[in-house]
Scaffold this motif. Structure first.
Motif, PDB file in Angstrom:
ATOM      1  N   VAL A   5       0.997  -1.280   0.170  1.00 52.16           N
ATOM      2  CA  VAL A   5      -0.075   0.027  -0.034  1.00 52.16           C
ATOM      3  C   VAL A   5       0.966   1.210  -0.001  1.00 52.16           C
ATOM      4  CG1 VAL A   5      -1.586   1.290   1.071  1.00 52.16           C
ATOM      5  CG2 VAL A   5      -1.800  -1.208   1.118  1.00 52.16           C
ATOM      6  N   PHE A  26      -6.684   3.079   4.131  1.00 52.34           N
ATOM      7  CA  PHE A  26      -6.452   1.753   4.460  1.00 52.34           C
ATOM      8  C   PHE A  26      -5.822   1.477   5.992  1.00 52.34           C
ATOM      9  CE2 PHE A  26      -6.256   1.444   0.009  1.00 52.34           C
ATOM     10  CZ  PHE A  26      -7.148   0.229  -0.509  1.00 52.34           C
ATOM     11  N   LYS A  27      -6.634   0.965   6.717  1.00 47.28           N
ATOM     12  CA  LYS A  27      -5.885   0.782   8.044  1.00 47.28           C
ATOM     13  C   LYS A  27      -4.940  -0.277   7.918  1.00 47.28           C
ATOM     14  CE  LYS A  27      -7.643  -0.029  12.884  1.00 47.28           C
ATOM     15  NZ  LYS A  27      -8.883  -0.073  13.598  1.00 47.28           N
ATOM     16  N   CYS A  28      -3.814  -0.163   8.566  1.00 49.78           N
ATOM     17  CA  CYS A  28      -2.800  -1.227   8.737  1.00 49.78           C
ATOM     18  C   CYS A  28      -2.324  -1.372   9.903  1.00 49.78           C
ATOM     19  CB  CYS A  28      -1.548  -0.899   7.605  1.00 49.78           C
ATOM     20  SG  CYS A  28      -1.984  -0.861   6.070  1.00 49.78           S
ATOM     21  N   THR A  49       2.554  -5.572   2.665  1.00 53.34           N
ATOM     22  CA  THR A  49       1.252  -6.008   3.494  1.00 53.34           C
ATOM     23  C   THR A  49       1.003  -7.429   3.458  1.00 53.34           C
ATOM     24  OG1 THR A  49      -0.073  -5.472   1.821  1.00 53.34           O
ATOM     25  CG2 THR A  49      -0.062  -3.702   3.119  1.00 53.34           C
ATOM     26  N   LEU A  60      -5.667  -5.836   7.617  1.00 48.38           N
ATOM     27  CA  LEU A  60      -4.449  -5.666   6.974  1.00 48.38           C
ATOM     28  C   LEU A  60      -3.247  -5.286   7.842  1.00 48.38           C
ATOM     29  CD1 LEU A  60      -3.732  -5.618   3.865  1.00 48.38           C
ATOM     30  CD2 LEU A  60      -4.277  -3.094   3.877  1.00 48.38           C
TER      31      LEU A  60
END
Length: 201
Positions: A5, A26-28, A49, A60
């Motif tokens: 990402v 995007f929550k990683c 990821t 994720l």
């Protein structure tokens, strides 16, 4: 499924970051090591990821280096170690230090990670020792093997500690000292280590 990402870092938390790509955030979930290394909010970042899929959730996980992602994948193969526990270990130990801990069976170092007890740490050491070499081109494992070979030798251990205190990386110091004649004194090892490592600066 999602290899990486890349986008703008819009939010950071001790346990996760948010990266906006094409208008989607995007929550990683990630380690403290990655959180500290990717910069401030607003900067452009790239995370490698891993998508964890369960019956009730899709999470994720992202890391700033492939080495950290590879060690994350190894950790979750250990019985009883899930993605969150793996992140906890990597928040406490860098891939390099984890490799050294596994190779030298340093259970105590691994238990410093939040939520990791002695039995879990012992399983990590037992199950990862053989798998660690599967990391292609893993300089961390080479360093770990060298560190393990000197872990019981007081002169070698003292030399590695001294070189680290002088600013050299633990893996580089362990490799350098691990190649030396074990009959040398700690002072001689330190002198030779300084000469060898300084060439690489």
């Amino acid at each position: 499924m999602i290899y990486n990402v890349k986008g703008e870092l819009t939010y950071t938390d001790p346990q996760f970051v948010v990266i906006e790509c094409g208008g989607i955030g995007f929550k990683c979930f990630t380690s403290l090591t990655t959180v500290k290394s990717i910069g401030k909010t607003g900067s452009s970042v790239n995370l490698f990821t891993y998508l964890s899929v369960k019956e009730d959730a899709m999470d994720l996980f992202g890391f700033s280096t492939l080495e950290e992602l590879n060690f994350f994948k190894l950790l979750i193969t250990v019985s009883g170690v899930g993605p969150k526990a793996a992140v906890s270990v990597l928040s406490e130990l860098s891939p390099e230090k984890l490799a050294v801990a596994v190779a030298s069976a340093d259970v105590k170092a691994i238990t410093k990670a939040n939520g990791i007890g002695k039995k879990t740490a012992e399983r990590i050491v037992l199950e990862l020792k053989d798998k660690m070499s599967s990391l292609s081109g893993s300089s961390e494992f080479s360093a770990a093997s060298s560190a393990a070979s000197v872990s019981d030798d007081s002169a070698s251990g003292e030399a590695v500690a001294a070189l680290v205190a002088l600013g050299f990386g633990q893996s580089d110091a362990a490799v350098a000292v691990g190649q030396m004649d074990k009959s040398l004194s700690a002072d001689e090892m330190i002198r030779l280590g300084l000469k060898q490592l300084s060439k690489n600066l």
